[in-house]
Write a protein that holds these residues in place. Structure first.
Motif, PDB file in Angstrom:
ATOM      1  N   HIS A 182       0.858  -1.178   0.000  1.00 40.40           N
ATOM      2  CA  HIS A 182       0.000   0.000   0.000  1.00 40.40           C
ATOM      3  C   HIS A 182       0.901   1.237   0.000  1.00 40.40           C
ATOM      4  O   HIS A 182       2.026   1.198   0.499  1.00 40.40           O
ATOM      5  CB  HIS A 182      -0.893   0.004   1.243  1.00 40.40           C
ATOM      6  N   GLU A 186       0.143   7.783   1.626  1.00 38.39           N
ATOM      7  CA  GLU A 186      -1.208   8.265   1.356  1.00 38.39           C
ATOM      8  C   GLU A 186      -2.125   8.181   2.573  1.00 38.39           C
ATOM      9  O   GLU A 186      -3.214   8.750   2.580  1.00 38.39           O
ATOM     10  CB  GLU A 186      -1.836   7.474   0.203  1.00 38.39           C
ATOM     11  N   PHE A 187      -1.680   7.457   3.609  1.00 33.35           N
ATOM     12  CA  PHE A 187      -2.510   7.287   4.800  1.00 33.35           C
ATOM     13  C   PHE A 187      -2.165   8.343   5.837  1.00 33.35           C
ATOM     14  O   PHE A 187      -0.991   8.679   6.047  1.00 33.35           O
ATOM     15  CB  PHE A 187      -2.331   5.878   5.371  1.00 33.35           C
ATOM     16  N   ASP A 188      -3.201   8.832   6.504  1.00 33.88           N
ATOM     17  CA  ASP A 188      -2.998   9.864   7.514  1.00 33.88           C
ATOM     18  C   ASP A 188      -2.337   9.315   8.776  1.00 33.88           C
ATOM     19  O   ASP A 188      -1.618  10.037   9.475  1.00 33.88           O
ATOM     20  CB  ASP A 188      -4.340  10.498   7.892  1.00 33.88           C
ATOM     21  N   HIS A 189      -2.616   8.036   9.079  1.00 31.20           N
ATOM     22  CA  HIS A 189      -2.075   7.446  10.303  1.00 31.20           C
ATOM     23  C   HIS A 189      -2.052   5.926  10.147  1.00 31.20           C
ATOM     24  O   HIS A 189      -2.819   5.359   9.363  1.00 31.20           O
ATOM     25  CB  HIS A 189      -2.935   7.830  11.511  1.00 31.20           C
ATOM     26  N   ILE A 190      -1.168   5.288  10.919  1.00 31.98           N
ATOM     27  CA  ILE A 190      -1.029   3.827  10.882  1.00 31.98           C
ATOM     28  C   ILE A 190      -1.301   3.280  12.268  1.00 31.98           C
ATOM     29  O   ILE A 190      -0.763   3.797  13.264  1.00 31.98           O
ATOM     30  CB  ILE A 190       0.381   3.394  10.403  1.00 31.98           C
ATOM     31  N   LYS A 284      -7.846   8.588   6.582  1.00 28.95           N
ATOM     32  CA  LYS A 284      -7.417   7.299   6.021  1.00 28.95           C
ATOM     33  C   LYS A 284      -6.457   6.591   6.978  1.00 28.95           C
ATOM     34  O   LYS A 284      -5.432   7.150   7.376  1.00 28.95           O
ATOM     35  CB  LYS A 284      -6.740   7.505   4.669  1.00 28.95           C
ATOM     36  N   LEU A 285      -6.799   5.351   7.329  1.00 23.87           N
ATOM     37  CA  LEU A 285      -5.999   4.565   8.262  1.00 23.87           C
ATOM     38  C   LEU A 285      -5.489   3.285   7.599  1.00 23.87           C
ATOM     39  O   LEU A 285      -6.233   2.602   6.877  1.00 23.87           O
ATOM     40  CB  LEU A 285      -6.830   4.172   9.487  1.00 23.87           C
ATOM     41  N   LEU A 286      -4.253   2.957   7.890  1.00 29.06           N
ATOM     42  CA  LEU A 286      -3.681   1.664   7.516  1.00 29.06           C
ATOM     43  C   LEU A 286      -3.463   0.886   8.804  1.00 29.06           C
ATOM     44  O   LEU A 286      -2.899   1.424   9.761  1.00 29.06           O
ATOM     45  CB  LEU A 286      -2.350   1.847   6.781  1.00 29.06           C
ATOM     46  N   GLU A 318     -11.622   5.777   5.247  1.00 29.00           N
ATOM     47  CA  GLU A 318     -11.097   4.486   4.800  1.00 29.00           C
ATOM     48  C   GLU A 318     -10.248   3.828   5.883  1.00 29.00           C
ATOM     49  O   GLU A 318      -9.443   4.478   6.543  1.00 29.00           O
ATOM     50  CB  GLU A 318     -10.250   4.690   3.534  1.00 29.00           C
ATOM     51  N   VAL A 319     -10.461   2.527   6.057  1.00 29.16           N
ATOM     52  CA  VAL A 319      -9.605   1.701   6.906  1.00 29.16           C
ATOM     53  C   VAL A 319      -9.121   0.539   6.051  1.00 29.16           C
ATOM     54  O   VAL A 319      -9.921  -0.256   5.545  1.00 29.16           O
ATOM     55  CB  VAL A 319     -10.366   1.158   8.140  1.00 29.16           C
TER      56      VAL A 319
END
Length: 342
Positions: A182, A186-190, A284-286, A318-319
């Motif tokens: 991924h 692009e994700f705001d936080h992990i 957006k979360l990963l 998104e998650v």
């Protein structure tokens, strides 16, 4: 049966219902929650709580959830990936070894797997619980069960156990590589979401009472202080993966899912973290789940569906869940190395 085998390997996963039916889920939940290392309260209270309250309330809903992840051809995802890992490890180890898979709860049982191995007169058996971080409720329960069964044998091969591998380089590399599939930027936080435990179980690992572990843990907790502390091992795994990914400390959060009951569990709870991040405008979360070496109901439903829906209801967008180790060859190499090491 591998007639040439001289050494045995027993892989042990947590367990899964035989089918996504309420009756099968009820049997699974009952066996799981009646384990004194999982529900660590006196037997009578545990019996009343599990059989009188928890299982009757949860069995039907859990069965409905299992149906959503159940494949009509391969069945339980956890079983499918566990069997795949067994077969791939057997191929890697060759004819000198015989590899069995068992589930701590339900089928194939540890007892049935050991019964097969007993008749092979193996010179050694290596038991590998499929939990990277040690906890009394998982790895400890597996070891206790194996010893309970084997103490009745009339002969004893050399038996050894793998307690943990929370910082194993190959395992960490697979999680990191899966994350890189991924676009992390692009994700705001992990999130690094681990299966939770009641806080009281952390203290029980130190029978001397001298370590004075905090009630809900410390992110600087080191495994060198207490090598059997589940919490410190979770943070150790996270440090290893984030170092591999080059993530700054403000880019990720460690949290704990699957809370059961009202007693305090390890914090922060994943659900609370979702609320906090949503309030801060995170969209957006990963999510990594490094406590699981195979995708299962906790990853495929709890994170990918339940938490994703919760986050979106709070204003998130998104998650995305990072897949588990499953049948990755590097993960199988890790298992092989654990088997071959002394």
């Amino acid at each position: 049966m591998n007639k040439k085998a001289k050494k045995g390997v027993l892989l042990v996963q947590l367990g899964t219902p035989d089918a996504p039916a309420t009756s099968d889920v009820r049997r699974y939940l009952t066996e799981f929650l009646m384990d004194g290392r999982v529900m660590d309260i006196p037997y009578m209270g545990r019996t009343l709580l599990v059989k009188g309250v928890i299982v009757p309330r949860r069995a039907q809903n859990s069965a409905t959830t299992y149906k959503t992840i159940w494949d009509e051809n391969t069945g339980s995802p956890l079983m499918y990936y566990s069997l795949l890992q067994r077969d791939m490890l057997q191929e890697q180890l060759g004819e000198e070894y015989h590899v069995e898979l068992a589930m701590r709860y339900q089928n194939p049982s540890i007892e049935s797997a050991l019964r097969k191995m007993e008749g092979m007169f193996l010179e050694s058996i290596k038991v590998v619980p499929l939990f990277p971080q040690y906890a009394s409720a998982t790895t400890g329960s597996v070891i206790e069960k194996v010893m309970e069964i084997m103490r009745k044998w009339q002969y004893f091969p050399n038996v050894s156990f793998v307690n943990s591998y929370c910082q194993d380089e190959d395992m960490v590399a697979v999680f990191a590589e899966n994350g890189k599939k991924h676009n992390i930027d692009e994700f705001d936080h992990i999130l690094f979401s681990y299966h939770g435990l009641p806080v009281r179980q952390l203290g029980k690992v130190d029978p001397t009472g001298q370590l004075h572990c905090p009630d809900s843990g410390c992110e600087t907790c080191k495994v060198e202080l207490n090598s059997f502390c589940y919490l410190s091992q979770c943070y150790a795994t996270t440090r290893a993966i984030t170092s591999k990914l080059g993530l700054a400390a403000d880019r990720f959060t460690v949290c704990f899912q699957s809370r059961l009951g009202k007693t305090p569990w390890i914090q922060p709870y994943t659900s609370d973290v979702l609320h906090d991040l949503a309030q801060k405008g995170v969209k957006k979360l990963l999510v990594f789940s490094p406590a699981f070496v195979a995708d299962c109901i906790e990853t495929l439903d709890e994170i990918q569906v339940e938490y994703a829906d919760e986050f979106k209801a709070l204003g998130g967008e998104e998650v995305v869940m990072v897949e588990s180790l499953n049948g990755n060859p590097k993960w199988i190499n890790t298992l092989k190395r654990l088997v071959l090491s002394n």
